[in-house]
Design a protein around this motif. Structure first.
Motif, short mmCIF file in Angstrom:
data_model
loop_
_atom_site.label_atom_id
_atom_site.label_comp_id
_atom_site.label_asym_id
_atom_site.label_seq_id
_atom_site.Cartn_x
_atom_site.Cartn_y
_atom_site.Cartn_z
N PHE A 249 22.01 23.47 -32.21
CA PHE A 249 22.41 23.09 -30.91
C PHE A 249 22.00 21.52 -30.76
O PHE A 249 20.86 21.18 -31.35
CB PHE A 249 21.69 23.80 -29.77
N VAL A 250 22.73 20.72 -30.18
CA VAL A 250 22.13 19.15 -29.89
C VAL A 250 20.74 19.24 -29.27
O VAL A 250 19.89 18.61 -29.60
CB VAL A 250 23.33 18.56 -29.09
N ASN A 251 20.58 20.01 -28.10
CA ASN A 251 19.23 20.13 -27.60
C ASN A 251 18.49 21.62 -27.49
O ASN A 251 19.12 22.36 -26.57
CB ASN A 251 19.39 19.60 -25.93
N GLU A 252 17.97 21.78 -28.53
CA GLU A 252 17.57 23.29 -28.44
C GLU A 252 16.45 23.55 -27.28
O GLU A 252 16.34 24.69 -26.96
CB GLU A 252 16.50 23.32 -29.90
N ALA A 253 16.01 22.69 -26.53
CA ALA A 253 14.96 22.76 -25.62
C ALA A 253 15.73 23.28 -24.35
O ALA A 253 15.31 23.89 -23.56
CB ALA A 253 14.31 21.71 -25.16
N GLY A 254 16.96 22.99 -24.39
CA GLY A 254 18.24 23.62 -23.24
C GLY A 254 18.57 24.87 -23.39
O GLY A 254 19.18 25.42 -22.39
N LEU A 255 18.05 25.58 -24.61
CA LEU A 255 18.24 27.09 -24.54
C LEU A 255 17.48 27.74 -23.53
O LEU A 255 16.30 27.68 -23.24
CB LEU A 255 17.95 27.39 -25.78
N MET A 256 18.23 28.87 -22.80
CA MET A 256 17.65 29.84 -22.05
C MET A 256 17.12 31.00 -22.70
O MET A 256 17.63 31.54 -23.38
CB MET A 256 18.58 30.33 -21.02
N ALA A 257 15.78 31.16 -22.48
CA ALA A 257 14.85 32.29 -23.25
C ALA A 257 15.18 33.61 -22.29
O ALA A 257 15.01 33.58 -21.12
CB ALA A 257 13.46 32.05 -23.10
N LEU A 258 15.65 34.78 -22.93
CA LEU A 258 15.92 35.96 -22.26
C LEU A 258 14.90 37.10 -22.46
O LEU A 258 14.97 38.03 -21.91
CB LEU A 258 17.37 36.27 -22.69
N ALA B 296 0.86 -1.29 0.06
CA ALA B 296 0.26 -0.19 -0.18
C ALA B 296 0.88 1.12 -0.04
O ALA B 296 1.91 1.33 0.87
CB ALA B 296 -0.82 -0.01 1.23
N GLN B 297 0.76 1.88 -1.06
CA GLN B 297 1.69 3.23 -1.11
C GLN B 297 0.55 4.36 -1.61
O GLN B 297 -0.32 4.09 -2.63
CB GLN B 297 2.68 2.90 -2.39
N ILE B 298 0.91 5.44 -0.73
CA ILE B 298 -0.07 6.61 -1.03
C ILE B 298 0.83 7.42 -1.63
O ILE B 298 1.57 8.11 -1.10
CB ILE B 298 -0.92 7.11 0.25
N GLY B 299 0.49 8.38 -3.06
CA GLY B 299 1.23 9.46 -3.46
C GLY B 299 0.81 10.54 -2.76
O GLY B 299 -0.02 10.92 -2.21
N LEU B 300 1.97 11.41 -2.79
CA LEU B 300 1.65 12.77 -2.05
C LEU B 300 1.74 14.00 -3.02
O LEU B 300 1.92 15.20 -2.66
CB LEU B 300 3.12 13.05 -1.21
N GLY B 301 1.38 13.65 -4.38
CA GLY B 301 0.74 14.82 -5.13
C GLY B 301 1.75 14.86 -6.54
O GLY B 301 1.97 13.85 -6.84
N VAL B 302 1.88 16.21 -6.88
CA VAL B 302 2.30 16.20 -8.24
C VAL B 302 3.23 17.53 -8.22
O VAL B 302 3.05 18.44 -7.36
CB VAL B 302 1.09 16.36 -9.32
N ARG B 303 4.21 17.39 -9.16
CA ARG B 303 4.93 18.97 -9.19
C ARG B 303 5.26 19.11 -10.74
O ARG B 303 5.15 18.39 -11.69
CB ARG B 303 6.31 18.60 -8.40
N THR B 304 5.50 20.29 -11.10
CA THR B 304 6.11 20.59 -12.51
C THR B 304 7.27 19.85 -12.72
O THR B 304 8.61 20.47 -11.90
CB THR B 304 6.14 22.13 -12.50
N ALA B 305 7.37 19.17 -13.84
CA ALA B 305 8.90 18.51 -14.29
C ALA B 305 9.58 19.26 -14.97
O ALA B 305 10.97 19.70 -14.94
CB ALA B 305 8.82 17.06 -14.51
N ALA B 306 8.92 19.95 -15.89
CA ALA B 306 9.67 20.80 -16.84
C ALA B 306 8.46 21.55 -17.88
O ALA B 306 7.46 21.36 -17.75
CB ALA B 306 10.29 19.94 -17.93
N ILE B 307 8.99 22.70 -18.22
CA ILE B 307 8.01 23.51 -19.38
C ILE B 307 8.72 23.47 -20.58
O ILE B 307 9.89 24.03 -20.86
CB ILE B 307 7.92 25.05 -18.92
N ARG B 308 8.52 22.68 -21.31
CA ARG B 308 9.26 22.12 -22.60
C ARG B 308 8.80 23.15 -23.68
O ARG B 308 7.77 23.07 -24.17
CB ARG B 308 8.83 20.73 -23.00
N PRO B 309 9.71 23.86 -24.37
CA PRO B 309 9.37 24.49 -25.67
C PRO B 309 9.39 23.74 -26.76
O PRO B 309 10.16 22.68 -27.01
CB PRO B 309 10.59 25.58 -25.70
N LEU B 310 8.39 23.88 -27.54
CA LEU B 310 8.27 22.87 -28.81
C LEU B 310 8.63 23.53 -29.96
O LEU B 310 7.88 24.47 -30.61
CB LEU B 310 6.54 22.54 -28.79
#
Length: 263
Positions: free
Chosen positions: A178-187, A66-80
């Motif tokens: 870039f290898v990972n465009e999603a890793g760019l920081m928006a300014l 018996a495991q009870i989950g403690l909720g949810v969190r934002t893991a990422a905001i992914r630019p498409l």
């Protein structure tokens, strides 16, 4: 009561989800804007009974626990980073990238930044710059007596100078990947900065393998789909309401217990 805290994480997650959707809708007409998507993950679990352990020290093994989950969190905001449609403007310094690639821009501090928005113009000295006055790299200077500017699909910039019939080459635009465009920081201001997650920039000539081509007289439109965003907004609103109902139910149950104690 854990249900109150769990539902609170759900309400907080949907608030952040709505903020992402609101930013997408706000930038529906922003040149080359890439919409984002909030992604969520569940929080840690509290074990009331562990699976796989012996039952009261006997040979029988607990099959599920018996495991009870403690909720949810934002893991990422992914630019498409999906290609936006190209809009014909007729402006000879409006440039759009068809495919992969980023324009290179020099910040006031001398740092190289990156942009998909190609609404360029010239400054007082003839340099090609962004709408905020940042110099486009490599540096290209348009002569004062230029009557027309031509940019090929491979980024070759030519100028027709008054009194001459044949255009002369004045520069070569390059693009960065870039290898990972999603890793760019928006300014903000349609500018992005590389990070350790994006990897370093790899530059090349437009049209080379892995690099897009330049379309002169066009601008890349935002890739925001209004119908999809409205649907996502309604889903976020309904999820928030359901979590608020859980809060109400948990509060009512806690009140019932309090009344029993008083009586």
């Amino acid at each position: 009561m854990r249900a109150l805290a769990i539902a609170a994480t759900g309400m907080n997650a949907q608030t952040q989800n709505l903020e992402v959707i609101a930013n997408n809708i706000a930038n529906i007409n922003t040149t080359a804007f890439k919409r984002s998507r909030a992604e969520f993950t569940d929080l840690i679990y509290q074990a009331e009974r562990l699976q796989g352990v012996s039952n009261r020290g006997q040979n029988s093994v607990v099959p599920e626990g018996a495991q009870i989950g403690l909720g949810v969190r934002t893991a990422a905001i992914r630019p498409l980073n999906i290609q936006g449609s190209l809009t014909n403007t007729g402006n000879q310094l409006d440039l759009a990238v068809s495919g992969r690639g980023w324009f290179q821009v020099s910040s006031p501090g001398g740092e190289t930044l990156y942009a998909r928005a190609g609404s360029f113009s010239t400054n007082a000295t003839g340099q090609i710059v962004t709408s905020d006055g940042y110099q486009v790299l490599p540096t290209i200077v348009v002569p004062n007596n230029t009557t027309a500017i031509t940019v090929s699909q491979t980024g070759l910039v030519s100028a027709t100078i008054g009194g001459q019939t044949n255009p002369q080459q004045i520069g070569q635009l390059t693009l960065a990947n870039f290898v990972n465009e999603a890793g760019l920081m928006a300014l903000g201001g349609n500018l992005f900065q590389p990070t350790a997650a994006s990897g370093p920039a790899v530059t090349g000539v437009p049209g080379d393998p892995g690099f897009g081509q330049i379309s002169q007289g066009y601008l890349e439109a935002s890739n925001v789909d209004p119908v999809s965003e409205i649907s996502s907004m309604i889903a976020a609103q309904r999820a928030y309401e359901m979590n608020s109902k859980v809060v109400e139910a948990a509060s009512s149950m806690a009140g019932t217990i309090s009344n029993l104690r008083v009586s």
